[in-house]
Design an enzyme around this catalytic site. Sequence first.
Site, PDB file in Angstrom:
ATOM      1  N   ASP A  34       0.852  -1.193   0.000  1.00 50.72           N
ATOM      2  CA  ASP A  34       0.000   0.000   0.000  1.00 50.72           C
ATOM      3  C   ASP A  34       0.892   1.249   0.000  1.00 50.72           C
ATOM      4  O   ASP A  34       1.902   1.324   0.705  1.00 50.72           O
ATOM      5  CB  ASP A  34      -0.914  -0.008   1.238  1.00 50.72           C
ATOM      6  CG  ASP A  34      -2.074   0.967   1.104  1.00 50.72           C
ATOM      7  OD1 ASP A  34      -3.218   0.507   1.009  1.00 50.72           O
ATOM      8  OD2 ASP A  34      -1.819   2.201   1.109  1.00 50.72           O
ATOM      9  N   ILE A  35       0.487   2.246  -0.768  1.00 44.26           N
ATOM     10  CA  ILE A  35       1.272   3.477  -0.895  1.00 44.26           C
ATOM     11  C   ILE A  35       1.237   4.296   0.401  1.00 44.26           C
ATOM     12  O   ILE A  35       2.116   5.135   0.638  1.00 44.26           O
ATOM     13  CB  ILE A  35       0.730   4.294  -2.093  1.00 44.26           C
ATOM     14  CG1 ILE A  35       1.780   5.202  -2.679  1.00 44.26           C
ATOM     15  CG2 ILE A  35      -0.536   5.047  -1.745  1.00 44.26           C
ATOM     16  CD1 ILE A  35       1.398   5.781  -4.030  1.00 44.26           C
ATOM     17  N   ASN A  90     -12.677  -3.465   2.659  1.00 47.02           N
ATOM     18  CA  ASN A  90     -13.604  -2.346   2.807  1.00 47.02           C
ATOM     19  C   ASN A  90     -14.565  -2.349   1.619  1.00 47.02           C
ATOM     20  O   ASN A  90     -14.140  -2.536   0.474  1.00 47.02           O
ATOM     21  CB  ASN A  90     -12.836  -1.026   2.865  1.00 47.02           C
ATOM     22  CG  ASN A  90     -11.953  -0.923   4.097  1.00 47.02           C
ATOM     23  OD1 ASN A  90     -12.284  -1.464   5.151  1.00 47.02           O
ATOM     24  ND2 ASN A  90     -10.826  -0.240   3.970  1.00 47.02           N
ATOM     25  N   GLY A  96     -15.571   2.456   3.958  1.00 45.50           N
ATOM     26  CA  GLY A  96     -14.265   3.087   3.779  1.00 45.50           C
ATOM     27  C   GLY A  96     -13.587   2.738   2.476  1.00 45.50           C
ATOM     28  O   GLY A  96     -12.381   2.962   2.310  1.00 45.50           O
ATOM     29  N   GLN A  97     -14.351   2.197   1.504  1.00 42.87           N
ATOM     30  CA  GLN A  97     -13.738   1.848   0.217  1.00 42.87           C
ATOM     31  C   GLN A  97     -13.520   3.106  -0.610  1.00 42.87           C
ATOM     32  O   GLN A  97     -14.468   3.870  -0.836  1.00 42.87           O
ATOM     33  CB  GLN A  97     -14.640   0.866  -0.558  1.00 42.87           C
ATOM     34  CG  GLN A  97     -14.012   0.404  -1.859  1.00 42.87           C
ATOM     35  CD  GLN A  97     -14.846  -0.661  -2.580  1.00 42.87           C
ATOM     36  OE1 GLN A  97     -15.969  -0.975  -2.176  1.00 42.87           O
ATOM     37  NE2 GLN A  97     -14.293  -1.201  -3.652  1.00 42.87           N
ATOM     38  N   HIS A 103     -10.247  -5.137  -3.390  1.00 34.20           N
ATOM     39  CA  HIS A 103      -8.901  -5.397  -2.882  1.00 34.20           C
ATOM     40  C   HIS A 103      -8.985  -5.828  -1.423  1.00 34.20           C
ATOM     41  O   HIS A 103      -9.795  -5.309  -0.661  1.00 34.20           O
ATOM     42  CB  HIS A 103      -8.002  -4.155  -3.005  1.00 34.20           C
ATOM     43  CG  HIS A 103      -8.634  -2.904  -2.481  1.00 34.20           C
ATOM     44  ND1 HIS A 103      -9.575  -2.189  -3.204  1.00 34.20           N
ATOM     45  CD2 HIS A 103      -8.492  -2.238  -1.310  1.00 34.20           C
ATOM     46  CE1 HIS A 103      -9.969  -1.150  -2.508  1.00 34.20           C
ATOM     47  NE2 HIS A 103      -9.343  -1.154  -1.344  1.00 34.20           N
ATOM     48  N   HIS A 105      -6.907  -5.870   2.035  1.00 35.61           N
ATOM     49  CA  HIS A 105      -5.748  -5.362   2.763  1.00 35.61           C
ATOM     50  C   HIS A 105      -5.213  -6.502   3.640  1.00 35.61           C
ATOM     51  O   HIS A 105      -5.987  -7.138   4.359  1.00 35.61           O
ATOM     52  CB  HIS A 105      -6.145  -4.228   3.712  1.00 35.61           C
ATOM     53  CG  HIS A 105      -6.727  -3.018   3.064  1.00 35.61           C
ATOM     54  ND1 HIS A 105      -6.023  -1.822   2.946  1.00 35.61           N
ATOM     55  CD2 HIS A 105      -7.940  -2.775   2.514  1.00 35.61           C
ATOM     56  CE1 HIS A 105      -6.802  -0.907   2.357  1.00 35.61           C
ATOM     57  NE2 HIS A 105      -7.969  -1.457   2.096  1.00 35.61           N
TER      58      HIS A 105
HETATM   59  P1  5GP Z   1      -9.681   1.371   0.445  1.00 36.61           P
HETATM   60  O1  5GP Z   1      -9.788   2.679   1.205  1.00 36.61           O
HETATM   61  O2  5GP Z   1     -10.409   1.454  -0.885  1.00 36.61           O
HETATM   62  O3  5GP Z   1     -10.071   0.166   1.244  1.00 36.61           O
HETATM   63  O4  5GP Z   1      -8.149   1.160   0.149  1.00 36.61           O
HETATM   64  C1  5GP Z   1      -7.486   1.743  -0.933  1.00 36.61           C
HETATM   65  C2  5GP Z   1      -6.024   1.680  -0.595  1.00 36.61           C
HETATM   66  O5  5GP Z   1      -5.303   1.827  -1.779  1.00 36.61           O
HETATM   67  C3  5GP Z   1      -5.563   2.776   0.363  1.00 36.61           C
HETATM   68  O6  5GP Z   1      -5.001   2.169   1.517  1.00 36.61           O
HETATM   69  C4  5GP Z   1      -4.540   3.565  -0.460  1.00 36.61           C
HETATM   70  O7  5GP Z   1      -3.442   3.987   0.310  1.00 36.61           O
HETATM   71  C5  5GP Z   1      -4.146   2.566  -1.529  1.00 36.61           C
HETATM   72  N1  5GP Z   1      -3.774   3.130  -2.812  1.00 36.61           N
HETATM   73  C6  5GP Z   1      -4.504   4.029  -3.549  1.00 36.61           C
HETATM   74  N2  5GP Z   1      -3.880   4.285  -4.706  1.00 36.61           N
HETATM   75  C7  5GP Z   1      -2.735   3.552  -4.712  1.00 36.61           C
HETATM   76  C8  5GP Z   1      -1.681   3.402  -5.662  1.00 36.61           C
HETATM   77  O8  5GP Z   1      -1.664   3.996  -6.749  1.00 36.61           O
HETATM   78  N3  5GP Z   1      -0.672   2.557  -5.321  1.00 36.61           N
HETATM   79  C9  5GP Z   1      -0.666   1.859  -4.138  1.00 36.61           C
HETATM   80  N4  5GP Z   1       0.377   1.049  -3.914  1.00 36.61           N
HETATM   81  N5  5GP Z   1      -1.650   1.973  -3.229  1.00 36.61           N
HETATM   82  C10 5GP Z   1      -2.677   2.807  -3.522  1.00 36.61           C
END
Ligand code: 5GP
Length: 117
Positions: A34-35, A90, A96-97, A103, A105
Amino acid sequence: MMGSMSSCPFCLIAAGSIDADIVYSDDQVVAFRDINPQAPVHVLVIPREHHANVAELARADSEQLAALLAAAAQVAESEQLAAGYRVVINTGGDGGQTVDHVHAHVLGGRHLTWPPG
Ligand code: 5GP
Ligand code: ZN
C-alpha cells in the site's frame, strides 16, 4: 464490470502501467505494498480482473474470490506474519472503500486493535 478498465488505478497496476512494489503475482491476482501503509506490513491483494467490490466478485467468480483469499494467506506467510494479521475488504462508502476495484488489505507486524474505527 469485468476485464480491465483504463481509468482504474488498480487495473493499471495489474497491467504494469503504474509502478507498484509487487510482492506476489500469478495469473489471477497481484499483491503490492500500500502506498500509505497503516501497519509495518500493509499489502493489497487484487484480482487481475476488474470487479468493483467483493459482492460483485463473489457473484461473478467464486474461484477468483478464493484465489484472492489464498493469496492473502500466502502474503501473510511470506511477510512472516505468523504472530497474527488482519485481512480487510472495505466495501462501499460507509465501509471506507476509496478504490472501486476489489482489494483485500493484509495488515500486520504490530498488534491491531479491535474494533476498527
Ligand atoms: P480502500 O480505502 O479502498 O479500502 O483502500 C485503498 C487503498 O489503496 C488505500 O489504503 C490507499 O493507500 C491505496 N492506494 C490508492 N492508490 C494507490 C496506488 O496507486 N498505489 C498503491 N500502492 N496503493 C494505492
Ligand atoms: Zn480495476
